[in-house]
Design a protein around this motif. Structure first.
Motif, PDB file in Angstrom:
ATOM      1  N   MET A 182     -22.000 -22.556 -68.601  1.00 43.47           N
ATOM      2  CA  MET A 182     -21.189 -21.976 -69.381  1.00 43.47           C
ATOM      3  C   MET A 182     -19.695 -22.891 -69.090  1.00 43.47           C
ATOM      4  O   MET A 182     -19.498 -23.193 -67.830  1.00 43.47           O
ATOM      5  CB  MET A 182     -20.632 -20.524 -68.850  1.00 43.47           C
ATOM      6  N   SER A 183     -18.891 -23.317 -69.726  1.00 37.40           N
ATOM      7  CA  SER A 183     -17.952 -24.028 -69.630  1.00 37.40           C
ATOM      8  C   SER A 183     -16.622 -23.513 -68.985  1.00 37.40           C
ATOM      9  O   SER A 183     -16.334 -22.266 -69.327  1.00 37.40           O
ATOM     10  CB  SER A 183     -17.074 -24.879 -70.882  1.00 37.40           C
ATOM     11  N   LYS A 184     -15.808 -24.086 -68.064  1.00 35.47           N
ATOM     12  CA  LYS A 184     -14.527 -23.387 -67.555  1.00 35.47           C
ATOM     13  C   LYS A 184     -13.564 -22.935 -68.502  1.00 35.47           C
ATOM     14  O   LYS A 184     -13.249 -23.541 -69.481  1.00 35.47           O
ATOM     15  CB  LYS A 184     -14.073 -24.244 -66.565  1.00 35.47           C
ATOM     16  N   ARG A 185     -13.178 -21.616 -68.162  1.00 35.48           N
ATOM     17  CA  ARG A 185     -12.029 -21.310 -68.990  1.00 35.48           C
ATOM     18  C   ARG A 185     -10.785 -20.797 -68.132  1.00 35.48           C
ATOM     19  O   ARG A 185     -10.855 -20.729 -66.917  1.00 35.48           O
ATOM     20  CB  ARG A 185     -12.720 -19.926 -69.738  1.00 35.48           C
ATOM     21  N   SER A 186      -9.840 -20.556 -68.875  1.00 40.02           N
ATOM     22  CA  SER A 186      -8.621 -20.151 -68.073  1.00 40.02           C
ATOM     23  C   SER A 186      -7.808 -18.778 -68.765  1.00 40.02           C
ATOM     24  O   SER A 186      -7.935 -18.796 -70.093  1.00 40.02           O
ATOM     25  CB  SER A 186      -7.384 -21.085 -68.059  1.00 40.02           C
ATOM     26  N   ASP A 232     -12.461 -17.063 -63.305  1.00 38.65           N
ATOM     27  CA  ASP A 232     -13.348 -17.407 -62.253  1.00 38.65           C
ATOM     28  C   ASP A 232     -13.849 -16.159 -61.538  1.00 38.65           C
ATOM     29  O   ASP A 232     -12.841 -15.526 -61.141  1.00 38.65           O
ATOM     30  CB  ASP A 232     -12.805 -18.622 -61.492  1.00 38.65           C
ATOM     31  N   PRO A 291     -10.471 -22.269 -73.325  1.00 37.85           N
ATOM     32  CA  PRO A 291     -11.214 -23.190 -72.559  1.00 37.85           C
ATOM     33  C   PRO A 291     -10.137 -23.991 -71.647  1.00 37.85           C
ATOM     34  O   PRO A 291      -9.194 -24.432 -72.313  1.00 37.85           O
ATOM     35  CB  PRO A 291     -11.587 -24.116 -73.802  1.00 37.85           C
ATOM     36  N   VAL A 321     -10.362 -26.871 -70.738  1.00 33.83           N
ATOM     37  CA  VAL A 321     -10.338 -28.447 -71.205  1.00 33.83           C
ATOM     38  C   VAL A 321      -8.958 -28.546 -72.225  1.00 33.83           C
ATOM     39  O   VAL A 321      -8.465 -29.377 -72.516  1.00 33.83           O
ATOM     40  CB  VAL A 321     -11.448 -28.638 -71.799  1.00 33.83           C
ATOM     41  N   GLU A 322      -8.406 -27.105 -72.653  1.00 30.09           N
ATOM     42  CA  GLU A 322      -7.395 -27.099 -73.570  1.00 30.09           C
ATOM     43  C   GLU A 322      -6.092 -27.582 -73.012  1.00 30.09           C
ATOM     44  O   GLU A 322      -4.933 -27.675 -73.581  1.00 30.09           O
ATOM     45  CB  GLU A 322      -7.320 -25.917 -74.378  1.00 30.09           C
TER      46      GLU A 322
END
Length: 196
Positions: free
Chosen positions: A1-5, A29, A120, A122-123
Protein backbone atom coordinates in the motif's frame (compact mmCIF):
# COMPACT_ATOMS: atom_id res chain seq x y z
CA UNK A 1 0.00 0.00 0.00
CA UNK A 2 1.43 3.39 -0.96
CA UNK A 3 2.18 5.93 1.74
CA UNK A 4 -0.46 8.49 2.56
CA UNK A 5 -0.69 11.67 4.61
CA UNK A 6 -3.50 13.34 6.52
CA UNK A 7 -3.95 16.98 5.59
CA UNK A 8 -5.37 19.20 8.30
CA UNK A 9 -7.04 22.52 7.67
CA UNK A 10 -5.37 25.50 9.34
CA UNK A 11 -6.84 28.73 10.66
CA UNK A 12 -5.29 31.90 12.01
CA UNK A 13 -6.53 35.19 13.41
CA UNK A 14 -3.84 36.85 11.24
CA UNK A 15 -4.92 35.54 7.85
CA UNK A 16 -3.40 38.62 6.18
CA UNK A 17 0.05 37.36 7.18
CA UNK A 18 -0.43 34.17 5.17
CA UNK A 19 0.30 33.73 1.49
CA UNK A 20 -2.00 31.31 -0.31
CA UNK A 21 -3.53 28.15 1.06
CA UNK A 22 -2.13 26.94 4.42
CA UNK A 23 -2.40 23.40 5.73
CA UNK A 24 -0.54 20.91 7.90
CA UNK A 25 0.10 17.22 7.35
CA UNK A 26 0.73 14.23 9.55
CA UNK A 27 1.65 10.73 8.35
CA UNK A 28 -1.20 8.27 7.75
CA UNK A 29 0.83 5.65 9.54
CA UNK A 30 -0.04 3.00 12.11
CA UNK A 31 2.81 3.92 14.50
CA UNK A 32 1.92 7.64 14.41
CA UNK A 33 -1.82 7.05 14.79
CA UNK A 34 -1.30 4.49 17.57
CA UNK A 35 0.88 7.05 19.39
CA UNK A 36 -1.89 9.65 19.09
CA UNK A 37 -4.47 7.11 20.30
CA UNK A 38 -2.26 6.42 23.34
CA UNK A 39 -2.11 10.18 24.03
CA UNK A 40 -5.92 10.45 23.91
CA UNK A 41 -6.25 7.51 26.31
CA UNK A 42 -3.81 9.22 28.72
CA UNK A 43 -5.93 12.36 28.53
CA UNK A 44 -9.10 10.38 29.29
CA UNK A 45 -7.46 8.76 32.33
CA UNK A 46 -6.27 12.18 33.54
CA UNK A 47 -9.80 13.56 33.11
CA UNK A 48 -11.18 10.72 35.23
CA UNK A 49 -8.63 11.48 37.97
CA UNK A 50 -9.10 15.27 37.71
CA UNK A 51 -12.70 15.98 36.64
CA UNK A 52 -12.04 19.75 36.35
CA UNK A 53 -9.34 19.19 33.72
CA UNK A 54 -10.36 21.12 30.63
CA UNK A 55 -7.48 20.65 28.17
CA UNK A 56 -3.81 19.80 28.03
CA UNK A 57 -0.91 21.29 26.07
CA UNK A 58 2.31 19.48 25.26
CA UNK A 59 5.18 20.31 22.96
CA UNK A 60 4.71 18.13 19.91
CA UNK A 61 6.17 18.95 16.50
CA UNK A 62 4.59 16.14 14.46
CA UNK A 63 2.91 18.14 11.67
CA UNK A 64 4.63 19.52 8.61
CA UNK A 65 3.25 23.00 7.83
CA UNK A 66 2.76 24.25 4.26
CA UNK A 67 2.01 27.67 2.76
CA UNK A 68 1.31 27.44 -0.96
CA UNK A 69 2.42 30.99 -1.75
CA UNK A 70 5.98 30.23 -0.64
CA UNK A 71 7.17 27.78 -3.30
CA UNK A 72 10.44 29.71 -3.67
CA UNK A 73 11.53 28.18 -0.36
CA UNK A 74 12.12 24.88 -2.15
CA UNK A 75 15.35 24.22 -4.04
CA UNK A 76 13.88 21.15 -5.75
CA UNK A 77 11.69 21.96 -8.76
CA UNK A 78 9.47 18.90 -8.17
CA UNK A 79 8.66 20.21 -4.66
CA UNK A 80 7.78 23.61 -6.15
CA UNK A 81 5.56 21.92 -8.75
CA UNK A 82 3.78 19.83 -6.10
CA UNK A 83 3.14 22.89 -3.95
CA UNK A 84 1.79 24.79 -6.96
CA UNK A 85 -0.67 21.95 -7.66
CA UNK A 86 -1.93 22.28 -4.06
CA UNK A 87 -2.46 26.04 -4.28
CA UNK A 88 -5.89 27.61 -4.59
CA UNK A 89 -5.07 29.05 -8.01
CA UNK A 90 -3.48 25.90 -9.45
CA UNK A 91 -3.61 25.58 -13.20
CA UNK A 92 -3.14 22.34 -15.05
CA UNK A 93 0.07 22.35 -17.03
CA UNK A 94 0.29 20.72 -20.41
CA UNK A 95 0.75 16.96 -20.03
CA UNK A 96 0.42 17.11 -16.20
CA UNK A 97 -1.82 14.67 -14.37
CA UNK A 98 -4.76 16.43 -12.75
CA UNK A 99 -6.55 14.99 -9.72
CA UNK A 100 -9.90 16.76 -9.56
CA UNK A 101 -10.92 14.92 -6.37
CA UNK A 102 -7.77 16.20 -4.63
CA UNK A 103 -8.53 19.77 -5.77
CA UNK A 104 -12.13 19.46 -4.58
CA UNK A 105 -10.98 18.02 -1.25
CA UNK A 106 -8.53 20.89 -0.75
CA UNK A 107 -11.29 23.40 -1.54
CA UNK A 108 -13.54 21.72 1.06
CA UNK A 109 -10.70 21.72 3.58
CA UNK A 110 -10.03 25.42 3.00
CA UNK A 111 -13.76 26.23 3.26
CA UNK A 112 -13.83 24.35 6.60
CA UNK A 113 -16.44 21.92 5.26
CA UNK A 114 -14.15 19.07 6.34
CA UNK A 115 -11.43 18.94 9.01
CA UNK A 116 -9.02 16.54 7.34
CA UNK A 117 -8.24 14.87 4.04
CA UNK A 118 -6.22 11.70 3.42
CA UNK A 119 -4.04 12.05 0.31
CA UNK A 120 -1.19 10.10 -1.31
CA UNK A 121 2.06 11.29 0.30
CA UNK A 122 3.60 11.58 -3.17
CA UNK A 123 1.30 14.59 -3.81
CA UNK A 124 3.09 16.62 -1.11
CA UNK A 125 6.50 18.29 -1.21
CA UNK A 126 9.19 16.38 0.66
CA UNK A 127 8.95 18.67 3.73
CA UNK A 128 6.86 21.54 4.98
CA UNK A 129 7.96 25.00 3.87
CA UNK A 130 6.47 27.05 6.69
CA UNK A 131 8.95 27.54 9.50
CA UNK A 132 7.27 27.31 12.90
CA UNK A 133 8.12 27.35 16.58
CA UNK A 134 6.44 26.40 19.87
CA UNK A 135 4.49 23.59 18.19
CA UNK A 136 2.04 22.08 20.66
CA UNK A 137 -0.56 19.33 20.71
CA UNK A 138 -3.75 20.40 22.49
CA UNK A 139 -6.28 17.84 23.71
CA UNK A 140 -9.75 18.36 25.19
CA UNK A 141 -13.05 16.52 25.43
CA UNK A 142 -15.68 17.10 22.77
CA UNK A 143 -18.51 19.06 24.37
CA UNK A 144 -20.11 17.24 27.27
CA UNK A 145 -18.99 13.81 26.14
CA UNK A 146 -16.59 11.79 28.22
CA UNK A 147 -15.40 9.43 25.54
CA UNK A 148 -14.39 11.54 22.52
CA UNK A 149 -11.11 13.43 22.75
CA UNK A 150 -10.36 16.18 20.26
CA UNK A 151 -6.81 16.98 19.15
CA UNK A 152 -5.38 20.01 17.40
CA UNK A 153 -1.96 21.51 16.96
CA UNK A 154 -0.93 25.10 17.61
CA UNK A 155 2.25 26.82 16.54
CA UNK A 156 3.65 30.24 15.71
CA UNK A 157 5.23 31.23 12.43
CA UNK A 158 8.91 31.54 13.26
CA UNK A 159 9.96 34.92 14.68
CA UNK A 160 6.39 36.26 14.62
CA UNK A 161 3.35 36.34 16.88
CA UNK A 162 1.17 34.80 14.14
CA UNK A 163 -0.53 31.76 15.65
CA UNK A 164 -1.64 28.88 13.44
CA UNK A 165 -4.18 26.27 14.56
CA UNK A 166 -5.13 23.05 12.83
CA UNK A 167 -8.76 22.03 12.68
CA UNK A 168 -9.67 19.41 15.27
CA UNK A 169 -9.46 15.70 14.67
CA UNK A 170 -10.97 13.30 17.18
CA UNK A 171 -10.20 10.02 18.84
CA UNK A 172 -13.03 8.63 16.66
CA UNK A 173 -11.16 9.75 13.51
CA UNK A 174 -8.02 8.04 14.78
CA UNK A 175 -9.92 4.81 15.49
CA UNK A 176 -11.45 4.92 11.98
CA UNK A 177 -8.06 5.47 10.35
CA UNK A 178 -6.45 2.65 12.36
CA UNK A 179 -9.31 0.33 11.32
CA UNK A 180 -8.76 1.34 7.69
CA UNK A 181 -5.05 0.54 7.97
CA UNK A 182 -5.87 -2.78 9.62
CA UNK A 183 -8.33 -3.64 6.87
CA UNK A 184 -5.76 -2.71 4.23
CA UNK A 185 -3.26 -5.08 5.84
CA UNK A 186 -5.79 -7.94 5.69
CA UNK A 187 -6.30 -7.33 1.96
CA UNK A 188 -2.54 -7.50 1.41
CA UNK A 189 -2.14 -10.65 3.49
CA UNK A 190 -4.97 -12.60 1.88
CA UNK A 191 -3.63 -15.20 -0.57
CA UNK A 192 -5.09 -15.14 -4.06
CA UNK A 193 -8.04 -17.49 -4.45
CA UNK A 194 -7.79 -20.05 -7.21
CA UNK A 195 -10.82 -20.82 -9.31
CA UNK A 196 -11.83 -24.46 -9.35
Amino acid sequence: MSKRSILLGVSSDCADALDGRVFASIPFDRVVLKGLKDRTQCFSRAKEAYPDLYETYEFHSLPQWYETGKSQRYDDQSDRDKLQRLSDDAEQGEGEPWDESLCAGLDNLEAQEINSLVVPAVELPSTGNLRTECDQLVMSLRGDTYDTVELRWLCYMKHTDVELRTFDISSEDIDRWLAELEQGDHHVEEPPHSRS
